[in-house]
Design an enzyme around this catalytic site. Sequence first.
Site, PDB file in Angstrom:
ATOM      1  N   CYS A  12     -56.542  49.300  73.164  1.00  0.00           N
ATOM      2  CA  CYS A  12     -56.943  48.221  72.383  1.00  0.00           C
ATOM      3  C   CYS A  12     -58.112  47.271  73.132  1.00  0.00           C
ATOM      4  O   CYS A  12     -59.121  47.865  73.246  1.00  0.00           O
ATOM      5  CB  CYS A  12     -55.740  47.326  71.953  1.00  0.00           C
ATOM      6  SG  CYS A  12     -56.068  46.452  70.377  1.00  0.00           S
ATOM      7  N   HIS A  45     -52.416  51.420  69.182  1.00  0.00           N
ATOM      8  CA  HIS A  45     -51.176  50.923  69.718  1.00  0.00           C
ATOM      9  C   HIS A  45     -50.354  52.292  69.908  1.00  0.00           C
ATOM     10  O   HIS A  45     -49.626  52.288  69.083  1.00  0.00           O
ATOM     11  CB  HIS A  45     -50.600  49.673  69.357  1.00  0.00           C
ATOM     12  CG  HIS A  45     -51.264  48.540  69.406  1.00  0.00           C
ATOM     13  ND1 HIS A  45     -50.837  47.723  70.631  1.00  0.00           N
ATOM     14  CD2 HIS A  45     -52.564  48.099  68.629  1.00  0.00           C
ATOM     15  CE1 HIS A  45     -51.896  46.698  70.336  1.00  0.00           C
ATOM     16  NE2 HIS A  45     -52.411  46.841  69.623  1.00  0.00           N
ATOM     17  N   GLU A  79     -47.775  52.459  71.645  1.00  0.00           N
ATOM     18  CA  GLU A  79     -46.282  52.086  71.926  1.00  0.00           C
ATOM     19  C   GLU A  79     -45.690  52.016  70.704  1.00  0.00           C
ATOM     20  O   GLU A  79     -44.225  52.265  70.339  1.00  0.00           O
ATOM     21  CB  GLU A  79     -46.398  51.060  72.860  1.00  0.00           C
ATOM     22  CG  GLU A  79     -46.359  49.687  72.127  1.00  0.00           C
ATOM     23  CD  GLU A  79     -47.746  49.249  71.737  1.00  0.00           C
ATOM     24  OE1 GLU A  79     -48.051  48.497  70.858  1.00  0.00           O
ATOM     25  OE2 GLU A  79     -48.862  49.899  72.327  1.00  0.00           O
TER      26      GLU A  79
END
Length: 380
Positions: free
Chosen positions: A264, A354, A356
């Site tokens: 990001c 992202h 995660e």
Amino acid sequence: MTISTRGAAKAPAVLVLEDGRAFRGRAYGAVGETFGEAVFSTGMTGYQETLTDPSYHRQVVVMTAPHVGNTGVNDEDPESKRIWVAGYVVRDPARVPSNWRSQRSLDEELEHQGVVGISGIDTRALTRHLRERGAMRVGIFSGDAIADEATLLARVKEAPEMVGADLSTEVATKETYVVPAIGTKKFTVAAIDLGIKGMTPHRMAERGIEVHVLPATATLDEVYEVEPDGVFFSNGPGDPATADHPVTVMQGVLERRTPLFGICFGNQILGRALGFGTYKLKYGHRGINQPVQDRTTGKVEVTAHNHGFAVDAPLDKVSDTKFGRAEVSHVCLNDQVVEGLQLLDQPAFSVQYHPEAAAGPHDAAYLFDRFVSLMEGQRA
């Protein structure tokens, strides 16, 4: 921001955009006033992760899913210690949460943390407006904060814009902390916190990585004091054009050829470190259903996003930089925005989204394994 937390369920509220369009509804969460950049998120689940993502600092989030709050709020899912959104906009909030993990309602949590929101407005119309005209400044006013629309519009126009905003130090940790490896420790990673989400070091810890999370202001010497096998640059809020210090630190990491991974905001930092520019997107990518192609494999992933800026790098060629050859590794299939970069002559890569993704999807989790592979290769 001025806030009162009494009578939130019944107070009238109005949302005013900087171009003069207004929406009237009811207060949701705290009563008062708040300002920020109006953006919309297309996720149908994971609202708690969205609210607590530091990347949303100074943004008013409009939920495109019409019914929000079904699963309530718990103490296990937050991505940080607090809600970071400046304001929250929903159409039909759940009257009663229904989930075995719920500990309180979303409305109660917003009120407790002083987050001013609005409900009962046409979020479809608001989203279409933002898609056509772009993200813009907005104010939400409820209770005693309501005045005539001309006065409210003037107040909205006084609020700071996102372009030129340097926000990472406002959300990052002030002190270094360590997330231990789960199981056998294999590597040590220095993670620069520009607005890191809690799940990110956890994903690395699952792979045997001891993560030292450093403040956004950490120097290159402080990064290498932890003797890292790899260096990670996190997500975060604000305009990457203001992030001169992280860019300088990253260039030092690249000069030492230490394995590097950014996500990001970290992707935008890598772009700048390599000599590319960045620019503001019209309304950005936010939500958990964005299609991205990994150009190194041809695979298409459904991914989680939250970014309003992008890297200006050529899609059709390999670029020569001071750190070797670089190319665009990932691209958004909706609009061809750069979603990832990689160096071809040393171990460094980044993605704009992202991996995660605590709320899902998990298509991009392999990127943490790719980071591990870089560190394994460097050690060998």
